[in-house]
Design an enzyme around this catalytic site. Structure first.
Site, PDB file in Angstrom:
ATOM      1  N   ASN A  42     -29.479   1.715  -3.501  1.00  0.00           N
ATOM      2  CA  ASN A  42     -30.775   2.159  -2.993  1.00  0.00           C
ATOM      3  C   ASN A  42     -30.813   2.499  -1.509  1.00  0.00           C
ATOM      4  O   ASN A  42     -31.463   3.453  -1.137  1.00  0.00           O
ATOM      5  CB  ASN A  42     -31.832   1.096  -3.277  1.00  0.00           C
ATOM      6  CG  ASN A  42     -33.240   1.565  -2.974  1.00  0.00           C
ATOM      7  OD1 ASN A  42     -33.606   2.660  -3.378  1.00  0.00           O
ATOM      8  ND2 ASN A  42     -34.020   0.756  -2.281  1.00  0.00           N
ATOM      9  N   GLU A  96     -37.205  -1.075 -11.835  1.00  0.00           N
ATOM     10  CA  GLU A  96     -38.046  -1.710 -10.817  1.00  0.00           C
ATOM     11  C   GLU A  96     -38.742  -2.968 -11.320  1.00  0.00           C
ATOM     12  O   GLU A  96     -39.877  -3.255 -10.941  1.00  0.00           O
ATOM     13  CB  GLU A  96     -39.060  -0.708 -10.247  1.00  0.00           C
ATOM     14  CG  GLU A  96     -38.405   0.533  -9.659  1.00  0.00           C
ATOM     15  CD  GLU A  96     -39.391   1.513  -9.051  1.00  0.00           C
ATOM     16  OE1 GLU A  96     -40.600   1.216  -9.044  1.00  0.00           O
ATOM     17  OE2 GLU A  96     -38.952   2.582  -8.582  1.00  0.00           O
ATOM     18  N   ASP A 141     -40.647  -0.985   2.716  1.00  0.00           N
ATOM     19  CA  ASP A 141     -39.548  -0.144   2.240  1.00  0.00           C
ATOM     20  C   ASP A 141     -38.424  -0.177   3.273  1.00  0.00           C
ATOM     21  O   ASP A 141     -38.052  -1.235   3.733  1.00  0.00           O
ATOM     22  CB  ASP A 141     -40.074   1.273   1.962  1.00  0.00           C
ATOM     23  CG  ASP A 141     -39.292   1.990   0.880  1.00  0.00           C
ATOM     24  OD1 ASP A 141     -38.051   1.984   0.928  1.00  0.00           O
ATOM     25  OD2 ASP A 141     -39.920   2.577  -0.033  1.00  0.00           O
ATOM     26  N   ARG A 176     -29.041   0.591  -9.756  1.00  0.00           N
ATOM     27  CA  ARG A 176     -28.565   1.696  -8.925  1.00  0.00           C
ATOM     28  C   ARG A 176     -28.515   1.233  -7.480  1.00  0.00           C
ATOM     29  O   ARG A 176     -29.155   0.231  -7.116  1.00  0.00           O
ATOM     30  CB  ARG A 176     -29.465   2.926  -9.050  1.00  0.00           C
ATOM     31  CG  ARG A 176     -30.876   2.758  -8.483  1.00  0.00           C
ATOM     32  CD  ARG A 176     -31.589   4.106  -8.449  1.00  0.00           C
ATOM     33  NE  ARG A 176     -32.989   4.004  -8.067  1.00  0.00           N
ATOM     34  CZ  ARG A 176     -33.440   3.954  -6.809  1.00  0.00           C
ATOM     35  NH1 ARG A 176     -32.571   3.945  -5.788  1.00  0.00           N
ATOM     36  NH2 ARG A 176     -34.729   3.892  -6.545  1.00  0.00           N
ATOM     37  N   ASN A 226     -34.226  -3.286  -0.017  1.00  0.00           N
ATOM     38  CA  ASN A 226     -34.257  -2.168   0.931  1.00  0.00           C
ATOM     39  C   ASN A 226     -33.605  -2.610   2.221  1.00  0.00           C
ATOM     40  O   ASN A 226     -33.539  -3.787   2.546  1.00  0.00           O
ATOM     41  CB  ASN A 226     -35.686  -1.679   1.172  1.00  0.00           C
ATOM     42  CG  ASN A 226     -36.019  -0.471   0.306  1.00  0.00           C
ATOM     43  OD1 ASN A 226     -35.482   0.616   0.500  1.00  0.00           O
ATOM     44  ND2 ASN A 226     -36.881  -0.671  -0.684  1.00  0.00           N
ATOM     45  N   GLU A 232     -35.485   9.582   0.761  1.00  0.00           N
ATOM     46  CA  GLU A 232     -35.039   8.283   1.292  1.00  0.00           C
ATOM     47  C   GLU A 232     -33.884   8.477   2.273  1.00  0.00           C
ATOM     48  O   GLU A 232     -33.357   9.560   2.438  1.00  0.00           O
ATOM     49  CB  GLU A 232     -34.560   7.370   0.148  1.00  0.00           C
ATOM     50  CG  GLU A 232     -35.501   6.225  -0.211  1.00  0.00           C
ATOM     51  CD  GLU A 232     -35.568   5.125   0.847  1.00  0.00           C
ATOM     52  OE1 GLU A 232     -34.977   5.288   1.943  1.00  0.00           O
ATOM     53  OE2 GLU A 232     -36.202   4.097   0.591  1.00  0.00           O
TER      54      GLU A 232
END
Length: 290
Positions: free
Chosen positions: A103, A122, A197, A101, A148, A18
């Site tokens: 991201n 999730e 994403d 968390r 995102n 990522e």
């Protein structure tokens, strides 16, 4: 628009690569593997590669003005120094949400840091987008399960952020003071086409979005019109970054954690770093002034 096909250039086979970011001061690409707690650096000119371990899941690293990086760890922001691999805590925006968390993140034209949180499982609706200016950390968007982005338009007036499970890309007007107004739906991804994403803008103000389980990256006009699709030999593309001397080399991170053993055999390149080239450049990300 696209002048070459995506090819793997770093065979990592990572569960969840990522956050690719081109760091102009180093002429190098940084990115992370969230689940392996790793930070990677690639110098395309020399081919030199480096990596560091993080103390926990790490969603992004972004350059700070004056040197060093801000890292989005599971529990909060830390200053990361690649010289010695050290992490120094800055703040924890969600001490009451231990199952969340951090991201993804970006920096706006004023040097403010924008980053998102999400439920690590999730599913719970506990994620939001934060703005941090070095003094205060403010939640700015309604809660979703997986955030995102964000991404900021070239003129600094529009902020895009993603509700991944809701399959919606949102936009809002970004004021000079950092406040958001006029929230609106920018684009929707139809069921079966993948999950939106990481987003990033190019120099023409078009938004590029990686599709998780969608096998492609898409480019949208500032009006939300789908302009182009770039097909990949792997199913989960998490985010892209523009780099190289002319910012026309695209780097794409991918993931493999969603694949079972049989599917993994069909996608041997899943979790690698990819590249392709385009004829419209990206933009240099501002350094965070925090």
């Amino acid at each position: 628009m696209v002048t070459s096909e995506p090819t793997s250039i770093w065979a990592l086979g990572g569960p969840l690569l990522e956050g690719p970011v081109w760091v102009a001061r180093e002429k190098a690409l940084y990115f992370v593997d969230i689940k392996r707690h790793r930070i990677y650096r690639l110098d395309p000119a020399t081919g030199e590669r480096a990596e560091w371990g993080a103390p926990d899941q790490v969603g992004f690293v972004l350059p700070i003005a004056g040197g060093g990086f801000v890292a989005g760890l599971k529990t909060g922001l830390s200053r990361f120094d690649p010289k010695d691999g050290s992490f120094t805590p800055i703040l924890s925006p969600e001490p009451d949400l231990p199952t969340n968390r951090l991201n993804d993140g970006t920096v706006d034209n004023a040097g403010r840091l924008w980053f998102g949180s999400m439920d690590d499982g999730e599913s719970a609706i506990t994620g939001t987008i934060y703005r941090y200016d070095g003094k205060s950390c403010t939640a700015t968007t309604p809660k979703v399960s997986i955030t995102n982005g964000p991404a900021v338009s070239p003129d600094g007036r529009t902020l895009y952020h993603v509700d991944t499970l809701g399959q919606v890309i949102h936009a809002a007007t970004l004021g000079e003071d950092g406040d958001l107004s006029d929230p609106r739906v920018f684009a929707r991804i139809a069921k079966g086409e993948g999950f939106p994403d990481g987003p990033v803008c190019d120099a023409e103000g078009c938004l590029w979005i990686g599709l998780y389980t969608g096998h492609e990256v898409r480019r949208y006009s500032p009006k939300g019109e789908l302009l182009e699709k770039v097909r990949f030999p792997v199913s989960a593309i998490t985010k892209i970054a523009f780099g190289g001397p002319d910012l026309k080399t695209v780097y794409a991170t991918t993931a493999a954690k969603h694949l079972d053993a049989a599917a993994r055999e069909k996608e041997p390149l899943a979790g690698d770093l990819f590249t392709f080239t385009v004829d419209v450049p990206g933009m240099v990300l501002p350094e965070a002034r925090i």
